[in-house]
Design a protein around this motif. Structure first.
Motif, PDB file in Angstrom:
ATOM      1  N   GLY A   1       0.769  -1.238   0.000  1.00 14.98           N
ATOM      2  CA  GLY A   1       0.000   0.000   0.000  1.00 14.98           C
ATOM      3  C   GLY A   1       0.799   1.286   0.000  1.00 14.98           C
ATOM      4  O   GLY A   1       2.028   1.297  -0.117  1.00 14.98           O
ATOM      5  N   ASP A   2       0.058   2.366   0.152  1.00 16.94           N
ATOM      6  CA  ASP A   2       0.592   3.724   0.136  1.00 16.94           C
ATOM      7  C   ASP A   2       1.158   4.060   1.511  1.00 16.94           C
ATOM      8  O   ASP A   2       0.408   4.091   2.501  1.00 16.94           O
ATOM      9  CB  ASP A   2      -0.544   4.690  -0.224  1.00 16.94           C
ATOM     10  CG  ASP A   2      -0.084   6.124  -0.408  1.00 16.94           C
ATOM     11  OD1 ASP A   2       0.993   6.478   0.089  1.00 16.94           O
ATOM     12  OD2 ASP A   2      -0.829   6.901  -1.035  1.00 16.94           O
ATOM     13  N   PRO A   3       2.449   4.316   1.624  1.00 16.86           N
ATOM     14  CA  PRO A   3       3.052   4.591   2.941  1.00 16.86           C
ATOM     15  C   PRO A   3       2.476   5.831   3.618  1.00 16.86           C
ATOM     16  O   PRO A   3       2.504   5.940   4.847  1.00 16.86           O
ATOM     17  CB  PRO A   3       4.535   4.769   2.618  1.00 16.86           C
ATOM     18  CG  PRO A   3       4.568   5.161   1.182  1.00 16.86           C
ATOM     19  CD  PRO A   3       3.438   4.409   0.547  1.00 16.86           C
TER      20      PRO A   3
ATOM     21  N   ILE B   1      17.409   2.149  13.952  1.00 20.60           N
ATOM     22  CA  ILE B   1      16.222   1.781  13.178  1.00 20.60           C
ATOM     23  C   ILE B   1      16.669   1.384  11.770  1.00 20.60           C
ATOM     24  O   ILE B   1      17.478   2.071  11.155  1.00 20.60           O
ATOM     25  CB  ILE B   1      15.219   2.941  13.085  1.00 20.60           C
ATOM     26  CG1 ILE B   1      14.733   3.351  14.491  1.00 20.60           C
ATOM     27  CG2 ILE B   1      14.018   2.564  12.207  1.00 20.60           C
ATOM     28  CD1 ILE B   1      13.867   4.604  14.491  1.00 20.60           C
ATOM     29  N   PHE B   2      16.124   0.274  11.281  1.00 15.72           N
ATOM     30  CA  PHE B   2      16.412  -0.207   9.930  1.00 15.72           C
ATOM     31  C   PHE B   2      15.091  -0.343   9.188  1.00 15.72           C
ATOM     32  O   PHE B   2      14.205  -1.085   9.607  1.00 15.72           O
ATOM     33  CB  PHE B   2      17.129  -1.553  10.025  1.00 15.72           C
ATOM     34  CG  PHE B   2      17.500  -2.183   8.702  1.00 15.72           C
ATOM     35  CD1 PHE B   2      17.620  -1.441   7.534  1.00 15.72           C
ATOM     36  CD2 PHE B   2      17.758  -3.548   8.622  1.00 15.72           C
ATOM     37  CE1 PHE B   2      17.974  -2.022   6.322  1.00 15.72           C
ATOM     38  CE2 PHE B   2      18.115  -4.149   7.425  1.00 15.72           C
ATOM     39  CZ  PHE B   2      18.216  -3.382   6.276  1.00 15.72           C
ATOM     40  N   GLY B   3      14.928   0.411   8.098  1.00 15.68           N
ATOM     41  CA  GLY B   3      13.706   0.351   7.311  1.00 15.68           C
ATOM     42  C   GLY B   3      13.915  -0.374   6.000  1.00 15.68           C
ATOM     43  O   GLY B   3      14.913  -0.160   5.316  1.00 15.68           O
ATOM     44  N   ILE B   4      12.970  -1.247   5.657  1.00 13.38           N
ATOM     45  CA  ILE B   4      13.031  -2.008   4.409  1.00 13.38           C
ATOM     46  C   ILE B   4      11.774  -1.747   3.587  1.00 13.38           C
ATOM     47  O   ILE B   4      10.654  -1.939   4.067  1.00 13.38           O
ATOM     48  CB  ILE B   4      13.175  -3.517   4.676  1.00 13.38           C
ATOM     49  CG1 ILE B   4      14.511  -3.829   5.351  1.00 13.38           C
ATOM     50  CG2 ILE B   4      13.036  -4.324   3.381  1.00 13.38           C
ATOM     51  CD1 ILE B   4      14.681  -5.294   5.747  1.00 13.38           C
ATOM     52  N   CYS B   5      11.943  -1.281   2.347  1.00 17.81           N
ATOM     53  CA  CYS B   5      10.861  -1.075   1.385  1.00 17.81           C
ATOM     54  C   CYS B   5       9.808  -0.108   1.936  1.00 17.81           C
ATOM     55  O   CYS B   5      10.066   1.087   2.029  1.00 17.81           O
ATOM     56  CB  CYS B   5      10.260  -2.413   0.966  1.00 17.81           C
ATOM     57  SG  CYS B   5       9.319  -2.305  -0.572  1.00 17.81           S
ATOM     58  N   LEU B   6       8.633  -0.584   2.343  1.00 17.76           N
ATOM     59  CA  LEU B   6       7.638   0.300   2.941  1.00 17.76           C
ATOM     60  C   LEU B   6       8.223   0.989   4.176  1.00 17.76           C
ATOM     61  O   LEU B   6       7.996   2.180   4.411  1.00 17.76           O
ATOM     62  CB  LEU B   6       6.384  -0.493   3.323  1.00 17.76           C
ATOM     63  CG  LEU B   6       5.291   0.309   4.039  1.00 17.76           C
ATOM     64  CD1 LEU B   6       4.551   1.217   3.066  1.00 17.76           C
ATOM     65  CD2 LEU B   6       4.310  -0.611   4.750  1.00 17.76           C
TER      66      LEU B   6
END
Length: 375
Positions: free
Chosen positions: A236-238, A258-263
Motif C-alpha cells: 500500500g501507500d506509505p 532503526i532499519f527500514g526495508i521497502c515500505l
C-alpha cells in the motif's frame, strides 16, 4: 478439461487465455514482475496485497512448490497472470505443482496470454487496474464497471493492515543453525506484512525477534527494551500509515538504531519530513541495479514497490546513500546524527542475489555500537 478466461483492463483492453487456479473473478492493480526465478516467493510476499501479479518470464512453475520457499502462509495477491504454467515439477523439494498450489490457496489466475503486450501497455500508460474472469463469469462490460467501483473503494480506504494483531515472539518453525544459541540482540519488528526470509536472516545473525502490530505505541516499544527496531516491508501507500509515521518520528528522539526495508524505508523518510510520490509502474523484479553514491559500487537487488521518495523533498536531516541505475530514484538513506538507515529494495533477496545482505550486518554493527555506548 481446459477452461477459458479473460483479463480486462480498465482502459477496455481485453486478453483471452486459459483459466488457472479456482473459478471466479478477481480485481486488483496489475504489476509486472521481471524476475526469472522465485515465483513462489513472489506470490507469497505479503507486499502484493491487493495486486495482480503479471510475470514477464514466459514460463513459470517448472520446479513446483514447497513449504520452505513460502514468504507467508497465504497468498495476499489478488491474482496471477502468466504466459504459461508448467504441469511438470522438476525439483527434489517439490511437493505440489504450481497449478495445484494456487488452487489450494484459492487464487484466480490466467495463462496463455501475451504478457509482452500487457507489459508494454503498463510501461507506456502506467499502472492500471484489471479484472480476471474465468469462463462462467466472463462479461467485459460488468468487469469494467466492477473495476471502476473497486478503484473508488480502494481510494477511500484509509489504511491496510495485514500485519500481526498482537505482540508475539518469533522463532523459526523449523530449526536452523544457532537456534539454541543465546541471542545477543533484541530486534523489535513493526510488522506491516513482513517476509519470513527477513526474520530468518535476523535470527541467524544472533537476534531475538519480537513482532509488534503496526499501530503499537512508542511506550510499549520502549518497554520491550529493543537493541534495534525494524520497520518492515508491506503493501500500500506509505502515506496512509499515519500512526506508524508518528511513532517513528518519536523513536528518532531515542538512541535506538532503526532499519527500514521497502515500505519501512518510505515510512522512515516520511517521519523525517520527506515526501512520497507514486511511480508510473513501479519496480518489481530481482534484477534491479543500484549504486552506492559514495563508493560507486553497484549491487543487483530485488525490488517490489509502487512508491518512491520525492527527490525534491529531501530535508537536511537525510543523506541519500543509494540510487537506482534504471531511473535514478532514491534507493537508500541514512539519518544524520542518528544510528538509523533504510533501503528501498529487499536485502533478503528472495528471490534474487545476495548482494545487499551486507545491510543486515550494518544493522547488527549499529546495535552493537549502541549497546557498547550504553554499557
Amino acid at each position: 478439461m481446459t477452461k477459458l478466461a479473460h483479463l480486462v483492463l480498465e482502459d477496455g483492453t481485453i486478453f483471452y487465455g486459459i483459466s488457472e487456479g479456482i473459478d471466479g473473478e478477481t480485481i486488483g492493480e496489475i504489476v509486472f514482475n521481471t524476475a526469472m526465478t522465485g515465483y513462489q516467493e513472489i506470490i507469497t510476499d505479503p507486499s502484493y496485497y491487493g495486486q495482480i501479479i503479471s510475470f514477464t518470464n514466459p514460463h513459470i512453475g517448472n520446479i513446483g512448490t514447497n513449504k520452505q520457499d513460502e514468504e507467508s502462509k497465504k497468498i495476499f495477491a489478488k491474482g496471477i497472470i502468466t504466459k504459461s504454467i508448467s504441469s511438470i515439477s522438476s525439483n527434489f523439494r517439490s511437493i505440489q505443482n504450481l497449478s495445484e498450489y494456487i488452487k489450494k490457496k484459492k487464487i484466480i489466475a490466467i495463462s496463455n496470454i501475451d504478457t509482452r503486450k500487457l507489459t508494454h501497455i503498463l510501461r507506456k500508460n502506467g499502472s492500471q487496474y484489471g479484472c480476471i474472469q474465468s469462463e462462467l463469469y466472463m462479461n467485459k462490460k460488468k468487469a469494467i464497471t466492477k473495476i471502476l467501483n473497486y478503484k473508488k473503494t480502494r481510494k477511500n480506504k484509509k489504511n491496510i493492515s495485514i500485519g500481526i494483531k498482537n505482540i508475539q515472539k518469533w522463532i523459526p518453525e523449523k530449526p536452523i543453525h544457532h537456534i539454541y544459541q543465546r541471542k545477543k540482540f533484541h530486534v523489535v519488528v513493526y510488522d506491516f506484512g513482513i517476509k519470513t526470509s527477513i526474520l530468518n536472516i535476523l535470527y541467524e545473525k544472533n537476534c531475538k525477534i519480537t513482532l509488534i502490530p503496526p499501530t503499537t505505541p512508542i511506550e510499549t516499544v520502549v518497554s520491550l527494551k529493543p537493541s534495534g527496531i525494524l520497520l518492515s516491508n508491506g503493501p500500500g501507500d506509505p502515506r496512509l500509515y499515519t500512526k506508524a509515521i508518528k511513532n517513528t518520528k518519536k523513536l528518532l528522539n531515542l538512541p535506538i538504531p532503526i532499519f527500514g526495508i521497502c515500505l519501512g524505508h518510505q515510512i522512515l523518510a516520511l517521519s523525517l519530513g520527506a515526501k512520497i510520490i507514486k511511480m508510473k509502474f513501479g519496480h518489481h523484479g530481482s534484477n534491479h541495479p543500484i549504486q552506492n553514491i559514495y563508493t560507486k559500487k553497484v549491487f543487483i537487488t530485488t525490488q517490489n514497490h509502487n512508491f518512491t521518495i520525492d527527490k525534491s523533498s529531501i530535508p537536511n536531516n537525510i543523506t541519500v546513500t543509494y540510487v537506482s541505475l534504471f531511473d535514478n530514484t532514491i534507493q537508500g538513506i541514512t539519518v544524520k546524527n542518528h544510528p538509523s538507515f533504510s533501503v528501498q529494495g529487499h536485502p533478503e533477496s528472495t528471490p534474487g542475489t545476495h548482494d545487499t545482505h551486507i545491510l543486515f550486518d550494518k544493522f547488527i554493527k549499529k546495535m552493537h555500537k549502541q549497546e557498547f555506548k550504553n554499557a
